[in-house]
Design an enzyme around this catalytic site. Sequence first.
Site, PDB file in Angstrom:
ATOM      1  N   TYR A 150       0.845  -1.204   0.000  1.00 27.95           N
ATOM      2  CA  TYR A 150       0.000   0.000   0.000  1.00 27.95           C
ATOM      3  C   TYR A 150       0.876   1.249   0.000  1.00 27.95           C
ATOM      4  CZ  TYR A 150      -3.089   3.677   1.652  1.00 27.95           C
ATOM      5  OH  TYR A 150      -3.777   4.863   1.772  1.00 27.95           O
ATOM      6  N   LYS A 154       1.301   4.353  -2.811  1.00 31.45           N
ATOM      7  CA  LYS A 154       1.097   5.773  -2.527  1.00 31.45           C
ATOM      8  C   LYS A 154       2.375   6.586  -2.797  1.00 31.45           C
ATOM      9  CE  LYS A 154      -3.286   5.585  -1.534  1.00 31.45           C
ATOM     10  NZ  LYS A 154      -4.287   6.235  -2.408  1.00 31.45           N
TER      11      LYS A 154
HETATM   12  P1  NAP Z   1     -13.089   4.035   2.045  1.00 30.77           P
HETATM   13  O1  NAP Z   1     -14.119   4.562   2.993  1.00 30.77           O
HETATM   14  O2  NAP Z   1     -12.850   2.571   2.018  1.00 30.77           O
HETATM   15  O3  NAP Z   1     -13.436   4.553   0.580  1.00 30.77           O
HETATM   16  C1  NAP Z   1     -12.808   4.039  -0.569  1.00 30.77           C
HETATM   17  C2  NAP Z   1     -13.588   4.447  -1.785  1.00 30.77           C
HETATM   18  O4  NAP Z   1     -12.914   3.906  -2.953  1.00 30.77           O
HETATM   19  C3  NAP Z   1     -15.012   3.901  -1.789  1.00 30.77           C
HETATM   20  O5  NAP Z   1     -15.893   4.895  -2.253  1.00 30.77           O
HETATM   21  C4  NAP Z   1     -14.959   2.736  -2.772  1.00 30.77           C
HETATM   22  O6  NAP Z   1     -16.203   2.616  -3.470  1.00 30.77           O
HETATM   23  C5  NAP Z   1     -13.869   3.229  -3.749  1.00 30.77           C
HETATM   24  N1  NAP Z   1     -13.264   2.098  -4.452  1.00 30.77           N
HETATM   25  C6  NAP Z   1     -12.505   1.102  -3.929  1.00 30.77           C
HETATM   26  N2  NAP Z   1     -12.227   0.183  -4.872  1.00 30.77           N
HETATM   27  C7  NAP Z   1     -12.841   0.607  -6.011  1.00 30.77           C
HETATM   28  C8  NAP Z   1     -12.962   0.087  -7.323  1.00 30.77           C
HETATM   29  N3  NAP Z   1     -12.409  -1.094  -7.662  1.00 30.77           N
HETATM   30  N4  NAP Z   1     -13.656   0.781  -8.253  1.00 30.77           N
HETATM   31  C9  NAP Z   1     -14.245   1.960  -7.920  1.00 30.77           C
HETATM   32  N5  NAP Z   1     -14.166   2.514  -6.697  1.00 30.77           N
HETATM   33  C10 NAP Z   1     -13.489   1.835  -5.758  1.00 30.77           C
HETATM   34  O7  NAP Z   1     -11.662   4.663   2.331  1.00 30.77           O
HETATM   35  P2  NAP Z   1     -11.136   6.184   2.457  1.00 30.77           P
HETATM   36  O8  NAP Z   1     -10.313   6.218   3.650  1.00 30.77           O
HETATM   37  O9  NAP Z   1     -12.222   7.167   2.290  1.00 30.77           O
HETATM   38  O10 NAP Z   1     -10.155   6.206   1.192  1.00 30.77           O
HETATM   39  C11 NAP Z   1     -10.093   7.269   0.273  1.00 30.77           C
HETATM   40  C12 NAP Z   1      -8.647   7.500  -0.122  1.00 30.77           C
HETATM   41  O11 NAP Z   1      -7.925   7.980   1.009  1.00 30.77           O
HETATM   42  C13 NAP Z   1      -7.912   6.245  -0.610  1.00 30.77           C
HETATM   43  O12 NAP Z   1      -7.148   6.546  -1.760  1.00 30.77           O
HETATM   44  C14 NAP Z   1      -6.999   5.899   0.563  1.00 30.77           C
HETATM   45  O13 NAP Z   1      -5.839   5.229   0.146  1.00 30.77           O
HETATM   46  C15 NAP Z   1      -6.695   7.289   1.099  1.00 30.77           C
HETATM   47  N6  NAP Z   1      -6.220   7.324   2.497  1.00 30.77           N
HETATM   48  C16 NAP Z   1      -7.014   6.874   3.503  1.00 30.77           C
HETATM   49  C17 NAP Z   1      -6.528   6.899   4.801  1.00 30.77           C
HETATM   50  C18 NAP Z   1      -7.361   6.423   5.958  1.00 30.77           C
HETATM   51  O14 NAP Z   1      -6.819   6.217   7.055  1.00 30.77           O
HETATM   52  N7  NAP Z   1      -8.668   6.249   5.810  1.00 30.77           N
HETATM   53  C19 NAP Z   1      -5.241   7.384   5.076  1.00 30.77           C
HETATM   54  C20 NAP Z   1      -4.464   7.835   4.025  1.00 30.77           C
HETATM   55  C21 NAP Z   1      -4.962   7.805   2.737  1.00 30.77           C
HETATM   56  P3  NAP Z   1     -16.969   1.236  -3.803  1.00 30.77           P
HETATM   57  O15 NAP Z   1     -16.559   0.218  -2.789  1.00 30.77           O
HETATM   58  O16 NAP Z   1     -18.427   1.621  -3.739  1.00 30.77           O
HETATM   59  O17 NAP Z   1     -16.531   0.927  -5.194  1.00 30.77           O
END
Ligand code: NAP
Length: 248
Positions: A150, A154
């Site tokens: 992961y 990133k």
């Molecule tokens: P999340 O709640 O799991 O949301 C992830 C989103 O990505 C969901 O809307 C999901 O939609 C979509 N997604 C995943 N696989 C997909 C696919 N194959 N096709 C289309 N859409 C897809 O997580 P989040 O934390 O909000 O993540 C958003 C971003 O923030 C990510 O890039 C993550 O790496 C980054 N981030 C998160 C954190 C953290 O701690 N939460 C920290 C650093 C960075 P569906 O399942 O409906 O397709």
Amino acid sequence: MKFTVITGASSGIGYETALAFATKGKHLILVARRLEKLEELKKQIHSIDESLEVVLKSFDLSNRDQVYNLYKDLKPYDIETWINNAGLGDAGLIIDEDLQKIENMLRVNIDAVTILSTLYAQDYADKEQAQLINVSSAMGYMLAVGNIVYSATKYYVSAYTEGLAKELSGHALKAKVLAPAITETEFIDKANNVENFDYSTGVKKYHTAKEMAQFLIELYESNNTVGIVNENYDFVLNDGIYPVLQGL
Ligand code: NAP
């Protein structure tokens, strides 16, 4: 009519970012696989401002054909901001990890982000006010042992986007990186195959998805390239972190 595209809008940071852009009066194109979640979000957006245009697109970004089809579908729209937020994580050592999950991460976190960013940059490089925001992670600037694949995806997102920002100097389009640290979303549940991870007891510090969406808005409204959550959990803006090789 100008639109803001947000991928991964069905939950977490993407969902709250859609609401934050709606309160700024932006018409939206929302992308994810779960259409029912996007419908729910659309209703909430219309309770903020019913005059907003909200277009829903259900696409699987782990499928390369669908990534190209999404962009083709959106060609007729005037897109002032494109936010590549969809992404997923992992947990565990590489030697133990499920290769299917690794491949999925590579496809969504790297391939889809690169294809969509490149197509958008090629079409919008000289369009005034255009912005591309790619969601990376604090782990895209610091190796997280136990989440190396992961973290490496990133690193790619950060390097690609910071590099694109440099290449775009002299053009209208701005490319930016958002690098969140732990944020309360569905992310940990999916990465660790657990249900309802409790952030208040499970981690020392975290932001809510609403807070992260506000940080994204700060980055959007700034002239900076990178918005990152630092070790103290403060959100800071800067003009790029990776060293740059000049003069080749
Ligand atoms: P999340 O709640 O799991 O949301 C992830 C989103 O990505 C969901 O809307 C999901 O939609 C979509 N997604 C995943 N696989 C997909 C696919 N194959 N096709 C289309 N859409 C897809 O997580 P989040 O934390 O909000 O993540 C958003 C971003 O923030 C990510 O890039 C993550 O790496 C980054 N981030 C998160 C954190 C953290 O701690 N939460 C920290 C650093 C960075 P569906 O399942 O409906 O397709």
